[in-house]
Motif scaffolding. Structure first.
Motif, mmCIF file in Angstrom:
data_model
loop_
_atom_site.group_PDB
_atom_site.id
_atom_site.type_symbol
_atom_site.label_atom_id
_atom_site.label_comp_id
_atom_site.label_asym_id
_atom_site.label_seq_id
_atom_site.Cartn_x
_atom_site.Cartn_y
_atom_site.Cartn_z
ATOM 1 N N ALA A 360 -16.011 3.572 -1.718
ATOM 2 C CA ALA A 360 -15.095 3.038 -2.733
ATOM 3 C C ALA A 360 -13.917 3.989 -2.952
ATOM 4 N N ALA A 361 -14.192 5.301 -2.910
ATOM 5 C CA ALA A 361 -13.118 6.280 -3.101
ATOM 6 C C ALA A 361 -12.096 6.199 -1.968
ATOM 7 N N PHE A 362 -12.560 6.070 -0.725
ATOM 8 C CA PHE A 362 -11.626 5.939 0.396
ATOM 9 C C PHE A 362 -10.829 4.628 0.287
ATOM 10 N N GLU A 363 -11.475 3.562 -0.160
ATOM 11 C CA GLU A 363 -10.782 2.275 -0.281
ATOM 12 C C GLU A 363 -9.684 2.323 -1.335
ATOM 13 N N VAL A 364 -9.970 2.915 -2.488
ATOM 14 C CA VAL A 364 -8.932 2.955 -3.524
ATOM 15 C C VAL A 364 -7.819 3.932 -3.130
ATOM 16 N N ARG A 365 -8.165 4.966 -2.332
ATOM 17 C CA ARG A 365 -7.094 5.845 -1.836
ATOM 18 C C ARG A 365 -6.151 5.059 -0.930
ATOM 19 N N ASP A 366 -6.715 4.179 -0.084
ATOM 20 C CA ASP A 366 -5.872 3.351 0.784
ATOM 21 C C ASP A 366 -4.943 2.460 -0.037
ATOM 22 N N ALA A 367 -5.484 1.844 -1.105
ATOM 23 C CA ALA A 367 -4.648 0.988 -1.960
ATOM 24 C C ALA A 367 -3.596 1.820 -2.694
ATOM 25 N N TRP A 368 -3.983 3.002 -3.134
ATOM 26 C CA TRP A 368 -3.089 3.914 -3.863
ATOM 27 C C TRP A 368 -1.935 4.370 -2.965
ATOM 28 N N SER A 369 -2.176 4.420 -1.655
ATOM 29 C CA SER A 369 -1.176 4.886 -0.695
ATOM 30 C C SER A 369 -0.429 3.741 -0.004
ATOM 31 N N LYS A 370 -0.727 2.504 -0.370
ATOM 32 C CA LYS A 370 -0.209 1.347 0.357
ATOM 33 C C LYS A 370 1.278 1.121 0.096
ATOM 34 N N ARG A 371 1.982 0.662 1.130
ATOM 35 C CA ARG A 371 3.389 0.272 0.999
ATOM 36 C C ARG A 371 3.553 -1.148 1.519
ATOM 37 N N GLY A 440 -2.730 -6.725 -2.889
ATOM 38 C CA GLY A 440 -3.793 -5.862 -2.398
ATOM 39 C C GLY A 440 -3.813 -4.455 -2.948
ATOM 40 N N PHE A 441 -3.253 -4.244 -4.161
ATOM 41 C CA PHE A 441 -3.274 -2.893 -4.728
ATOM 42 C C PHE A 441 -4.506 -2.649 -5.591
ATOM 43 N N GLY A 442 -5.235 -3.710 -5.916
ATOM 44 C CA GLY A 442 -6.483 -3.533 -6.644
ATOM 45 C C GLY A 442 -6.280 -2.845 -7.981
ATOM 46 N N ALA A 443 -7.296 -2.082 -8.400
ATOM 47 C CA ALA A 443 -7.280 -1.450 -9.724
ATOM 48 C C ALA A 443 -6.743 -0.029 -9.653
ATOM 49 N N VAL A 444 -5.546 0.137 -9.096
ATOM 50 C CA VAL A 444 -4.903 1.456 -9.098
ATOM 51 C C VAL A 444 -3.714 1.392 -10.051
ATOM 52 N N PRO A 445 -3.313 2.533 -10.617
ATOM 53 C CA PRO A 445 -2.161 2.517 -11.519
ATOM 54 C C PRO A 445 -0.886 2.129 -10.770
ATOM 55 N N VAL A 446 -0.160 1.157 -11.298
ATOM 56 C CA VAL A 446 1.089 0.683 -10.702
ATOM 57 C C VAL A 446 2.216 0.920 -11.703
ATOM 58 N N ARG A 447 3.290 1.533 -11.245
ATOM 59 C CA ARG A 447 4.439 1.817 -12.111
ATOM 60 C C ARG A 447 5.535 0.782 -11.853
ATOM 61 N N LEU A 448 6.093 0.230 -12.926
ATOM 62 C CA LEU A 448 7.204 -0.723 -12.809
ATOM 63 C C LEU A 448 8.376 -0.196 -13.617
ATOM 64 N N THR A 449 9.484 0.059 -12.929
ATOM 65 C CA THR A 449 10.703 0.542 -13.575
ATOM 66 C C THR A 449 11.748 -0.570 -13.583
ATOM 67 N N LEU A 450 12.403 -0.775 -14.715
ATOM 68 C CA LEU A 450 13.420 -1.810 -14.853
ATOM 69 C C LEU A 450 14.799 -1.184 -14.688
ATOM 70 N N ARG A 451 15.638 -1.835 -13.906
ATOM 71 C CA ARG A 451 16.986 -1.298 -13.691
ATOM 72 C C ARG A 451 17.983 -2.469 -13.713
ATOM 73 N N ALA A 452 18.978 -2.343 -14.561
ATOM 74 C CA ALA A 452 20.008 -3.375 -14.671
ATOM 75 C C ALA A 452 20.993 -3.247 -13.511
ATOM 76 N N ALA A 453 21.415 -4.411 -13.015
ATOM 77 C CA ALA A 453 22.434 -4.407 -11.964
ATOM 78 C C ALA A 453 23.741 -3.866 -12.523
ATOM 79 N N LYS A 454 24.447 -3.100 -11.720
ATOM 80 C CA LYS A 454 25.696 -2.488 -12.195
ATOM 81 C C LYS A 454 26.766 -3.542 -12.395
#
Length: 460
Positions: A360-371, A440-454
């Motif tokens: 499980a640790a290797f699997e969540v590392r894969d999701a944590w590293s996914k692009r 496919g990111f599962g239960a890993v922390p995901v960061r979402l940043t909002l940016r307004a178009a210039k």
């Protein structure tokens, strides 16, 4: 070729951890004026005037019953000396040679490991008599040093050199660096074990390693330093995967942490979490899930680390199926931002569930590293917005243009659009949950940043 190993040995409070930190060039080991701070073996890579080796910090050598905590600490020190290429025997030159120093010297003479002698705290003239006394220990010329001030390094180099192979030629070093670069994307899984005191963290680490590497016992709070240990985890196909296990000190409620040394241990544990890729939060199945466990889990997720929950002592838990369901429900309620964090039932005493835990640790590392490619990401994004358009606060529509993945480990995404500063947090959670579930990111922390178009007319 593995580096030769130097084990620092001596009675309590002679400066072993200070010398260890000096040799590795970092403050890895906890240091305090009181004796007996170090308990478990801590290892690090050291360099001394071009001489590279692995150095092991050990607990103070004491004459105690093997069943007591000091006695179990001594067993770890003895194991470190037996596995080393040379034992660096450290005495306190200001205190001179004590009866315990003489006992340690007798024990070292019975071992097969060569011994180099160093007299610490030799700055100034206060240690001169102790350096002279050290000749009587029978290990040749003592190297007068000051671990705290960095004095006597050349003498220490000369004491160790006869027992260690010098560093290889430059082309060998370059080849090693190239290997490290090749391995970096698939480097060892950095796995930290955290939890409340006495949850069984060190016992779990020993079971995974298959040896009594960490000191264990009924006393709470035995582990003080965060100890990293490298190993190869066997796979089903007969191969291995590199794993770096990090055992940590127990984390109590902040209000209960008053002792200076415990505060240092807590800070060391938090640094270990920051260093790790995946964190296993170990729960005591006989106590269930407590508020402190949720606080630890939340701190791990806030740090952006992948999380796995392990229920330890499963072999002695009462009503296991009801307990598992209750903990699962409480986790999903208490960690709503990452529902579905892996929950594994284990027993450090019997070895139950260890394979499932590491997998499980290797699997969540894969999701944590996914692009995810920008094309795939925005095809999903268009479907998500079409299925649930953003609201229009004040009658003015929020226009979401596109989404891109800015980073991994943890995965971070940037959402571009107009008036995104008014996008409700509920809609942001909708997008983050969709990213986890659909991409496919599962239960890993995901960061979402909002940016307004210039706005091209801002400067007009």
């Amino acid at each position: 070729m593995p580096l030769p190993t130097v084990a620092i040995v001596g009675r309590p409070n002679v400066g072993k951890s200070t010398l260890f930190n000096r040799l590795v060039g970092k403050r890895l080991a906890l240091v305090d004026d009181r004796p007996g701070v170090t308990r478990d073996r801590r290892e690090g890579e050291a360099e001394l005037i071009g001489l590279k080796f692995r150095v092991v910090d050990t607990a103070g050598f004491e004459d105690e019953d093997p069943e007591t905590l000091p006695g179990r600490m001594r067993q770890q020190t003895e194991a470190a000396v037996r596995g080393a290429d040379v034992a660096l025997f450290l005495i306190d030159s200001r205190a001179g040679v004590t009866p315990l120093d003489e006992e340690i010297a007798r024990w070292l003479r019975e071992q097969d490991t060569p011994v180099a002698l160093a007299a610490n705290k030799a700055e100034g003239r206060a240690g001169d008599s102790g350096v002279l006394e050290a000749f009587a220990l029978g290990f040749g010329d003592p190297a007068p040093i000051s671990a705290e001030h960095g004095e006597g390094i050349a003498d220490l180099f000369e004491a160790l050199l006869p027992h260690l192979e010098p560093e290889g030629p430059p082309d060998d070093v370059e080849a090693d660096d190239e290997d490290e670069d090749e391995d970096r994307p698939q480097g060892p899984l950095k796995l930290a074990i955290v939890g409340r005191p006495n949850a069984g963290k060190s016992t779990l680490v020993n079971r995974i390693l298959g040896e009594d590497r960490m000191i264990t016992g009924p006393e709470a709070g035995i582990t003080r330093d965060s100890i990293a240990i490298d190993m190869d985890w066997p796979t089903i196909d007969g191969g291995t995967r590199p794993l770096r296990l990090i055992d940590t000190a127990g984390l109590r409620k902040k209000a209960r942490v008053q002792d200076k040394l415990e505060k240092l241990s807590v800070a060391d544990t938090l640094r270990a979490v920051d260093f790790a890729e995946v964190v296993v939060l170990l729960l005591d199945a006989t106590l269930g899930l407590e508020a402190q466990d949720l606080r630890i889990a939340d701190a791990v997720l806030q740090e952006g680390r992948a999380l796995v929950i392990a229920l330890n002592k499963w072999d002695i838990a009462g009503d296991p199926s009801s307990l598992f369901g209750g903990v699962r429900h409480a986790l999903d309620e208490g960690l709503a931002q990452v529902k579905g964090v892996p929950l594994i039932a284990v027993s450090a005493a019997t070895g139950k569930g260890l394979g499932q835990l590491i997998d499980a640790a290797f699997e969540v590392r894969d999701a944590w590293s996914k692009r995810v490619s920008t094309g795939q990401l925005n095809r999903w994004f268009e479907r998500a917005v079409e299925a649930n358009p953003p609201p229009a606060p004040g009658g003015k529509r929020i226009k979401l243009r596109y989404l891109t993945q800015a980073k991994t480990r943890p995965p971070g995404f940037i959402l571009f659009g107009t008036r995104v500063d008014q996008l409700p947090s509920s809609y942001q959670r909708y997008l983050v949950n969709g990213i986890r579930k659909e991409l496919g990111f599962g239960a890993v922390p995901v960061r979402l940043t909002l940016r307004a178009a210039k706005n091209p007319f801002d400067n007009k």
